[in-house]
Design an enzyme around this catalytic site. Structure first.
Site, PDB file in Angstrom:
ATOM      1  N   GLY A   1      -5.816  11.785   2.005  1.00  0.00           N
ATOM      2  CA  GLY A   1      -6.722  10.696   2.360  1.00  0.00           C
ATOM      3  C   GLY A   1      -6.578   9.464   1.499  1.00  0.00           C
TER       4      GLY A   1
ATOM      5  N   ASN B   1       9.847   2.078  10.638  1.00  0.00           N
ATOM      6  CA  ASN B   1       9.035   3.062   9.927  1.00  0.00           C
ATOM      7  C   ASN B   1       7.925   3.539  10.867  1.00  0.00           C
ATOM      8  OD1 ASN B   1       7.561   4.621   8.137  1.00  0.00           O
ATOM      9  ND2 ASN B   1       7.465   3.069   6.534  1.00  0.00           N
TER      10      ASN B   1
ATOM     11  N   TYR C   1      -1.167   3.229  10.651  1.00  0.00           N
ATOM     12  CA  TYR C   1      -1.982   2.021  10.738  1.00  0.00           C
ATOM     13  C   TYR C   1      -2.711   1.926  12.075  1.00  0.00           C
ATOM     14  CZ  TYR C   1       0.478   0.608   6.510  1.00  0.00           C
ATOM     15  OH  TYR C   1       0.986   0.559   5.239  1.00  0.00           O
TER      16      TYR C   1
ATOM     17  N   ILE D   1       0.864  -1.175   0.000  1.00  0.00           N
ATOM     18  CA  ILE D   1       0.000   0.000   0.000  1.00  0.00           C
ATOM     19  C   ILE D   1       0.901   1.226   0.000  1.00  0.00           C
ATOM     20  CG2 ILE D   1      -0.300  -0.295   2.507  1.00  0.00           C
ATOM     21  CD1 ILE D   1      -2.949   1.282   2.213  1.00  0.00           C
ATOM     22  N   TYR D   2       0.864   1.967  -1.094  1.00  0.00           N
ATOM     23  CA  TYR D   2       1.744   3.125  -1.255  1.00  0.00           C
ATOM     24  C   TYR D   2       0.960   4.296  -1.826  1.00  0.00           C
ATOM     25  CZ  TYR D   2       5.760   0.003  -0.644  1.00  0.00           C
ATOM     26  OH  TYR D   2       6.669  -0.893  -0.146  1.00  0.00           O
TER      27      TYR D   2
ATOM     28  N   GLY E   1      -4.270   7.006   1.579  1.00  0.00           N
ATOM     29  CA  GLY E   1      -4.016   5.816   2.382  1.00  0.00           C
ATOM     30  C   GLY E   1      -5.275   5.303   3.066  1.00  0.00           C
ATOM     31  N   LYS E   2      -6.049   6.212   3.646  1.00  0.00           N
ATOM     32  CA  LYS E   2      -7.287   5.813   4.313  1.00  0.00           C
ATOM     33  C   LYS E   2      -8.250   5.165   3.325  1.00  0.00           C
ATOM     34  CE  LYS E   2      -7.120   9.432   7.850  1.00  0.00           C
ATOM     35  NZ  LYS E   2      -7.804  10.632   8.386  1.00  0.00           N
TER      36      LYS E   2
END
Length: 203
Positions: free
Chosen positions: A136, A165, A172, A126-127, A138-139
């Protein structure tokens, strides 16, 4: 990251044509995010995005030779074509106003990097592109991955995140994922440790 950065100026790649046909003449709200499947014809765009976001995320904290070894092994066109053809894996682009803003990859069954989680779906990659962070993306991708797990009747969604990281780990946690284990991740010839995080998909 703009689509034109991947050599698509003057002609949009196949995966974006339906998007423009549907939205032509409409007003697209700022930061409106669409999650769309990656097609086999989009492998070159996927490769460019994979390489760019991986370097942006890890290059500053790792040896260049290990970064390049990982990229050569994992993000070659042949490797990505094989993953796209795997029925246990799915790729999706996040798109904002015609620009590729990020991507995700989910795995089930034999495609998972851990084989003792039969009741879970793995969010392996997930990038968000650097130019689109804070919007938003990533969300939206996390929510999409959860919905995929729900549709597949998988009660858990899990991922591995590098223990060095902290920014990603905190992100997360804000999405309600919790640490439940650790596993190793090879960055070239450098063995590193990932925290394994998960979320219930029916909560």
């Amino acid at each position: 990251m703009a689509v034109s950065n991947f050599g698509c100026m003057g002609q949009w790649p196949g995966f974006l044509r339906p998007f423009f046909e549907i939205t032509l003449g409409t007003i697209v709200m700022a930061h409106s995010i669409r999650i769309i499947p990656v097609m086999h014809a989009d492998v070159a765009v996927l490769r460019a995005l994979s390489v760019k976001t991986f370097r942006d995320t890890y290059a500053a904290a790792n040896m260049p030779e290990n970064i390049e070894a990982y990229i050569e092994n994992s993000f070659s066109l042949s490797a990505l074509r094989a993953e796209l053809a795997d029925p246990n894996s799915q790729f999706f682009f996040a798109v904002i106003s015609g620009e590729v803003a990020g991507y995700l990859k989910v795995n089930t069954g034999a495609a998972q990097t851990e084989q003792d989680l039969p009741d879970a779906m793995e969010l392996e990659r997930i990038y968000a592109a650097r130019d689109h962070q804070g919007k938003g993306v990533g969300k939206a991708m996390i929510r999409h991955a959860i919905s995929l797990a729900q549709s597949a009747n998988m009660p858990w969604l899990w991922l591995g995140v590098w223990e060095d990281n902290p920014r990603a780990i905190e992100f997360y946690k804000r999405q309600n994922l919790e640490v439940f284990g650790v596993h190793n991740f090879m960055m070239g010839d450098d063995p590193q440790r990932d925290l394994m995080m998960r979320i219930k998909t029916n909560s």
